[in-house]
Design an enzyme around this catalytic site. Structure first.
Site, PDB file in Angstrom:
ATOM      1  N   GLY A  13      63.212  20.861  25.883  1.00  0.00           N
ATOM      2  CA  GLY A  13      64.364  19.988  25.695  1.00  0.00           C
ATOM      3  C   GLY A  13      65.349  20.020  26.833  1.00  0.00           C
ATOM      4  N   LEU A  44      57.520  15.621  22.282  1.00  0.00           N
ATOM      5  CA  LEU A  44      58.294  15.968  23.483  1.00  0.00           C
ATOM      6  C   LEU A  44      57.929  17.353  24.019  1.00  0.00           C
ATOM      7  CD1 LEU A  44      60.627  15.178  25.379  1.00  0.00           C
ATOM      8  CD2 LEU A  44      62.153  16.409  23.815  1.00  0.00           C
ATOM      9  N   ASP A  45      57.561  17.426  25.277  1.00  0.00           N
ATOM     10  CA  ASP A  45      57.285  18.688  25.981  1.00  0.00           C
ATOM     11  C   ASP A  45      56.106  19.452  25.371  1.00  0.00           C
ATOM     12  OD1 ASP A  45      59.407  18.092  27.607  1.00  0.00           O
ATOM     13  OD2 ASP A  45      60.827  19.381  26.561  1.00  0.00           O
ATOM     14  N   GLU A  46      55.270  18.758  24.571  1.00  0.00           N
ATOM     15  CA  GLU A  46      54.170  19.447  23.903  1.00  0.00           C
ATOM     16  C   GLU A  46      52.802  18.999  24.406  1.00  0.00           C
ATOM     17  OE1 GLU A  46      54.363  21.915  21.861  1.00  0.00           O
ATOM     18  OE2 GLU A  46      56.447  21.889  21.176  1.00  0.00           O
TER      19      GLU A  46
END
Lengths: 293, 293, 293, 293
Positions: D211, D237-239
């Site tokens: 994040g 997100l960001d995964e």
């Protein structure tokens, strides 16, 4: 007898041409072999092809000798310069260690063996001093003390000492002879007799700081990283094929003694990696360079 | 009695203001102290000042107690939030190690002690299994077996086991209690009793992969580097101040078992560095962050 | 005029003795100076003391010239071998870059300047080829083309070319002359005239692979890491004091061209770090070694 | 038309079984294909097989479409879950870059393209601010300004802005859409439409500090290394699957601003590596993990 983890490992090097991969993979496929790992490399400069194949032993209906005999035919078709080897991961590797007074590499290797991380049979430790006899014997391993004359002195006594070392080593026919900070230069004759089986750990990032007291040399030059190099021993001191290297950062606050201490952590790890790869038949050499699969 | 290598080490933290360095260096100058190492840091966010001074013991005409008494006056002038400590490098540090079954950190630390690299007095090793009793005793160190109930079971027996651990630890009043892959969560009460003296090695690059089986978590997430973290233990699991971290590269070919093996080399080194720095009074904490001089 | 971020930076080197820190910190304390960063180092072999102090400009009632005049008295008391310097972080540093055809270091430095990361005044770029004129001028910086004869040929024309380079450089009286892969060996006279101000990036981990075509040398030797070195230029080729080094891993699959490509990322970063540290007065030299605060 | 350096690259993933390597290498052998690089991997957990083969284009008598047609038959025999791709290294890859205000990744990528290191066709740069228009146009690349509403505000205007972005991107049908510090979260619909083609650079060592403001999070936690992660963008997100990561050491002296600055050097390099590997068809994904040959 064959466990799922037991593997036959085939390594091969030969002049490159089309069809090598097809020949080897076709051969394994016809035998029903289940490939669990495969590495290929072609060196465009020397036009030399390298491969390493790991096959589940229980997927083949052959024992090691039969597999070798069958594979010999494949290898023969690839030309008479072909170098190959078939080994069985189920056979425990034999190792002889040569040490002097500095114990960090020996402690480290014995710890790896004792904890099961490195599954090898350390047949003997040979030391030119007795400092490391205690820890060796605490691990249940025979320690042989072979005293050496001071450096550059009494060449006859030195030759006798090396003859004694050779006698002990050859008795065990080891897969690896490890110079674990042994600090004596191996005679050319032994380099040749054990070619491809003697590993040294040099306490610098070769080719920097060849020879004696590399940490002193590094300190004088003011480098910002120090390193260690694991290489095969050849008749040219510190010039053999490099298996592995690593470095660690130092700064102006580090004395030679600090460098020696920090460097030990690199030496231990680099030697352990190099030895593991050698024993798992991951290191192929051609000329003075290595391929590490 | 005072050798040239013996040092008094002064560490101090306090709210920043002008004149602190002048006060401390003036104090040492008036005593004729020869400073052989000095570190300063001010954290602009918390406005906290940190320093560590290393003084040759033979340059001062004071013994440790006298130096402490004199320095207490300097510290008092810097305000009542000042935290300070004066120690003598000539006093051998006492350490108690807590272990379970995985031996790599224990082998590594004992090797460093035996080879003289880490000059500490390992008073005792406590294990909840007996696997590591042999190697401990081979180094001439007492091993205490304190069995623990299975995780999450029998809280009363667990409390008793920890009471026994605390009894052994406190008997030695150690400078460091090291959780060398101990795998049991220390009760809050012991975290507080030994605050600032308990070091843990966590087998991940915190704050990634907190808690159990970090290498499995790392493998599942598909990271390209794995790490290890040495930190002070607080009541918040894996949340204490970080002393040191390092990483090693992995790739798609590495199974969880390979990660476990590669990670060990990082764990060992990171723990050894963190422990050395702690015992040399190089680590100052403020809130949840450390300054490492 | 004085912003909170503006600093006076004092660097000093002199023979070690007790009281130096007390003298400097006492001096600053009496002036009300707020120290925001301080580094100290004593080299036990040469018994040389080094320090760097960063003081908030707005905490002092002196301008740069006054501070210099006052500090000169402190320095004088520390003996006539004392070397010192007081600079003002508010003065933008002037830089001249020397390039040839390879653009990676130039692109990198110009990108850092354009994005504000490196707050310097690039006064001129001098190239012995015109390849990099376009990008230089796109950044609004004058590009000077000074052709050189082929290596080892026409010494007179070479001398004339260097005279032209010197003329352009001296016109700007730069704080740093950066050989950003310039590939021409600076004449001894210019090394001496600009001593301590000329930075070179060498594309190897010195002292390995001195001289020409280091990646080819590295490939032939079969090393497992390649590196880059930022150093001050002296009359001895590739032998000047090392400011910074770093390395990157390579393996048997990397051709010379791959090494060249991977090496660029190290060269760029190592040069940028070295230049930043030089311009922030973080690098002190003594003999052939550097202290980097 | 076929140069010696032109290659056909075949990538394939399918459930593992014996004979896959034999099938592919036999196929290439019968066509006379000269394999210049080959990677194989089997994931034992998912029992998924991955390979990448690089064949000299001039060793085959087929053009790309014919090779695809012929290889489709081989792939079909390996089952209907087989995923494969055949590409031609002689086709220049198309890239669209999305940026915001921070220019370091853009400067770096454009420098690599301009110097010929990264041989791609940057078709367009899209920015939600105009800061980077100048440098983009100096490289002769069109810059499109698409303003976005403040974060979390005006969802309709945001949707319109993304529609405009999508329109520009789709016009170029790029092989890679690169979020070069774009700072806007891609809507799920675009993640899916461009699945496997959108690369992001996240300024932390994921999964740490997911994040916003990861360097602030890292500073607060007191970590000793900071990192960067290049990953494929998915709806989480960001995964998404991680392609590459790297880290750099920080210490207590580094402010958040220092971390931001040091981190940039990692971000640039990690993104450039990830993008190169993606465009060379070196990255195969399966589930949330990548194989990088």
């Amino acid at each position: 007898m064959s466990t799922p983890d037991r593997r036959y490992v085939i390594t091969l090097g030969c002049p490159d041409r089309t069809g090598i991969v097809a020949a080897i993979s076709g051969f394994l496929y016809r035998l029903g072999g289940s490939i669990v790992g495969a590495g290929y490399h072609t060196d465009p400069e020397t036009n030399w092809f390298f491969t390493r194949q790991e096959v589940r032993a229980d997927s083949l209906d052959l024992d090691l000798e039969e597999l070798r005999a069958r594979f010999a035919e494949v290898a023969a078709e690839l030309g008479d310069r072909t170098e190959w080897r078939v080994s069985d991961s189920g056979t425990r590797r034999r190792v002889v260690l040569l040490v002097s007074r500095a114990g960090h590499c020996l402690y480290d290797l014995l710890g790896r063996v004792a904890s099961g991380e490195l599954d090898v049979d350390v047949r003997a430790v040979i030391g030119n001093h007795t400092d490391l006899a205690g820890i060796t014997e605490a691990h249940g391993i025979p320690f042989h003390h072979v005293p050496f004359p001071a450096s550059g002195r009494e060449p006859e006594r030195r030759a006798e000492a090396f003859a004694r070392v050779a006698e002990i080593v050859d008795e065990h026919d080891p897969d690896a002879v490890v110079l674990a900070r042994f600090m004596q230069i191996l005679p050319t004759e032994l380099c040749q007799r054990w070619a491809g089986r003697v590993l040294n750990i040099h306490h610098s990032f070769l080719p920097s700081f060849i020879g004696a007291r590399p940490y002193h040399q590094a300190h004088t030059r003011g480098v910002k990283l120090i390193g260690a190099t694991c290489h095969y021993v050849t008749a040219d001191l510190d010039e053999g094929p490099i298996i592995e290297q690593d470095v660690i950062r130092v700064d102006h606050g580090d004395s030679v003694a600090d460098m020696v201490r920090k460097g030990r952590d690199i030496e231990k790890v680099v030697l352990a990696r190099g030895l593991r790869w050698h024993l798992e038949d991951r290191v192929l050499t051609h000329g003075n360079r290595t391929v590490v699969f």
